[in-house]
Scaffold this motif. Structure first.
Motif, short mmCIF file in Angstrom:
data_model
loop_
_atom_site.label_atom_id
_atom_site.label_comp_id
_atom_site.label_asym_id
_atom_site.label_seq_id
_atom_site.Cartn_x
_atom_site.Cartn_y
_atom_site.Cartn_z
N GLY A 87 12.66 -113.55 -70.46
CA GLY A 87 12.04 -112.39 -69.84
C GLY A 87 12.86 -111.11 -69.82
N LYS A 88 12.22 -110.06 -69.36
CA LYS A 88 12.78 -108.71 -69.41
C LYS A 88 13.29 -108.26 -68.04
N PRO A 89 14.52 -107.76 -67.98
CA PRO A 89 15.02 -107.18 -66.73
C PRO A 89 14.27 -105.89 -66.41
N SER A 90 14.42 -105.43 -65.20
CA SER A 90 13.67 -104.25 -64.76
C SER A 90 14.41 -102.94 -65.02
N PHE A 91 15.60 -103.00 -65.64
CA PHE A 91 16.33 -101.78 -65.93
C PHE A 91 17.21 -102.00 -67.16
N THR A 92 17.75 -100.89 -67.71
CA THR A 92 18.56 -100.98 -68.92
C THR A 92 19.98 -100.50 -68.69
N GLU A 93 20.15 -99.25 -68.25
CA GLU A 93 21.48 -98.67 -68.11
C GLU A 93 22.35 -99.48 -67.14
N ASN A 106 28.35 -97.00 -76.79
CA ASN A 106 26.91 -96.92 -76.51
C ASN A 106 26.26 -98.17 -77.07
N LEU A 107 25.37 -98.75 -76.29
CA LEU A 107 24.67 -99.97 -76.70
C LEU A 107 23.29 -100.00 -76.08
N GLY A 108 22.26 -100.09 -76.92
CA GLY A 108 20.90 -100.17 -76.40
C GLY A 108 20.19 -98.83 -76.41
N TYR A 109 19.03 -98.79 -75.72
CA TYR A 109 18.16 -97.63 -75.74
C TYR A 109 17.80 -97.18 -74.32
N LYS A 110 17.20 -96.02 -74.23
CA LYS A 110 16.80 -95.47 -72.92
C LYS A 110 15.39 -95.95 -72.56
N ASP A 111 15.22 -97.26 -72.46
CA ASP A 111 13.91 -97.82 -72.16
C ASP A 111 13.74 -98.06 -70.66
N ASP A 112 12.48 -98.08 -70.23
CA ASP A 112 12.20 -98.36 -68.82
C ASP A 112 12.51 -99.81 -68.47
N TYR A 113 12.22 -100.73 -69.41
CA TYR A 113 12.51 -102.14 -69.19
C TYR A 113 13.75 -102.54 -69.98
N GLY A 114 14.49 -103.50 -69.44
CA GLY A 114 15.71 -103.95 -70.07
C GLY A 114 15.47 -104.84 -71.26
N PRO A 115 16.49 -105.06 -72.09
CA PRO A 115 16.39 -105.90 -73.29
C PRO A 115 16.30 -107.38 -72.96
#
Length: 357
Positions: free
Chosen positions: A141-147, A273-282
């Motif tokens: 599943g997906k976490p609720s945040f990314t940064e 830097n790793l990942g994107y500025k998405d609302d949901y986490g990877p």
């Protein structure tokens, strides 16, 4: 005389009775005390046993873990579709597979630990237009945040030599940490920020990022990608290989990526830097994702899967912790930090800057 004698007897009897009562009370007290001591000892033994069980229980083994499975129960729930997150529980995962019932099954043919593993099979004849027709994968599943999100991923894979050839030019992704685009902003699907793949007889690892809020397909991702050639495909065949990936996602130069293979630290980059500025986490995925192959069929066996939170560690997620076969992490113990990806003697070769499928 008679009167005096009769008066004395009851007094003696009373004293005797009193002594007997006192003796009985003393005995009862001793019995009570012994019972209490026995009960106290039993309670202590029980507490010790409970503590021992706690320290060796599955609950303790799952400390700081979000998900952990060795596929022993063979009651794994495959969920198709739906929006599931990390709070949905450890008993499920979403399956992405070709239209074949045996694309994802439990198997007793191979096991890294215990008696069972998960077998995922990809077939060329089942390739189609849909994205799922190119996959035999299971994802979490997906976490609720990314940064600032930090995760540990531990797993072991086995590749049967009968299903792989060194000259296959088509990329086969076997592990990924993917990202969900912001569909409400019309953002499209992009390459995963972390990927482990096979191509041309080589095992390759890579990561990327994009600081823009909306990623324009893979334009920035390809330019920002950093890739490593980890080793030869032949070293993975017909044996279990243990992987640990430690990632902290950030687009503010606070990211981290580490990769261990069979206990050997291969990649270690920090303040990146790793990942994107998405609302949901990877979210992580295991199996096979490929657009084509010179092989008509490819299979992969998966076992000892663990996902750790930001308080987890190599020891808590690396395969082999249940049967004492865990490989100790290897790095320079005299240093205050782990060697970076460009430091000797762990310098990996830079591979082609190709996007993942």
């Amino acid at each position: 005389m008679t009167h005096s004698k009769n008066t004395t007897l009851p007094i003696a009897l009373i004293c005797c009775f009193s002594a007997n009562i006192l003796c009985s009370q003393v005995v009862e007290e001793k019995i009570k005390t012994n019972k209490e001591r026995i009960a106290d000892v039993s309670a202590k033994q029980r507490r010790i046993s409970e503590e021992t069980l706690r320290l060796t229980s599955p609950q303790s083994l799952r400390e700081n873990l979000i998900w952990s499975t060795g596929f022993e129960e063979k009651q794994f729930q495959f969920i198709y579709g739906g929006k599931l997150d990390e709070n949905s529980g450890p008993e499920w995962a979403r399956a992405k597979r070709q239209d074949k019932d045996d694309s994802i099954i439990f198997s007793s043919s191979f096991a890294r630990s215990g008696q069972s593993s998960l077998k995922l099979t990809w077939r060329r004849e089942l390739l189609g237009e849909s994205n799922d027709s190119k996959k035999a994968m299971v994802i979490f599943g997906k976490p609720s945040f990314t940064e600032g999100l930090e995760r540990w991923y531990g797993f072991s894979i086995l590749l049967p030599s009968s299903f792989y050839t060194d000259n296959d030019p088509y990329n086969a992704l076997i592990f990924q940490v993917h990202a969900t685009p912001d569909h409400h902003l019309n953002e499209q699907w992009r390459s995963p920020p972390i990927g482990l793949s096979l191509r041309n007889g080589k095992l390759k690892f890579g990561y990327t990022y994009d600081t823009e809020k909306i990623s324009q397909k893979n334009f920035n991702l390809n330019q920002n990608r950093k890739s490593f050639e980890i080793g030869d495909l032949s070293s993975l065949l017909d044996k279990w290989t243990d992987f640990v990936v430690h990632a902290k996602f950030s687009v503010n130069n606070k990211g981290l990526i580490e990769l261990w293979v069979d206990g050997q630290l291969i990649v270690s980059d920090s303040n990146i830097n790793l990942g994107y500025k998405d609302d949901y986490g990877p979210y992580p995925g295991w199996g096979i994702y490929s657009y084509n192959s010179t092989n008509p069929e490819r299979s992969i066996y998966l076992d000892e899967v663990r996902i750790g939170n930001n308080s987890s560690s190599y020891t808590q997620v690396a395969p082999g912790r249940n049967d004492n076969t865990q490989q100790k992490p290897q790095f320079d113990s005299s240093a205050n930090h782990l060697p970076t990806a460009n430091a000797d003697p762990l310098t990996p070769k830079r591979s082609e800057q190709k996007p993942y499928p």
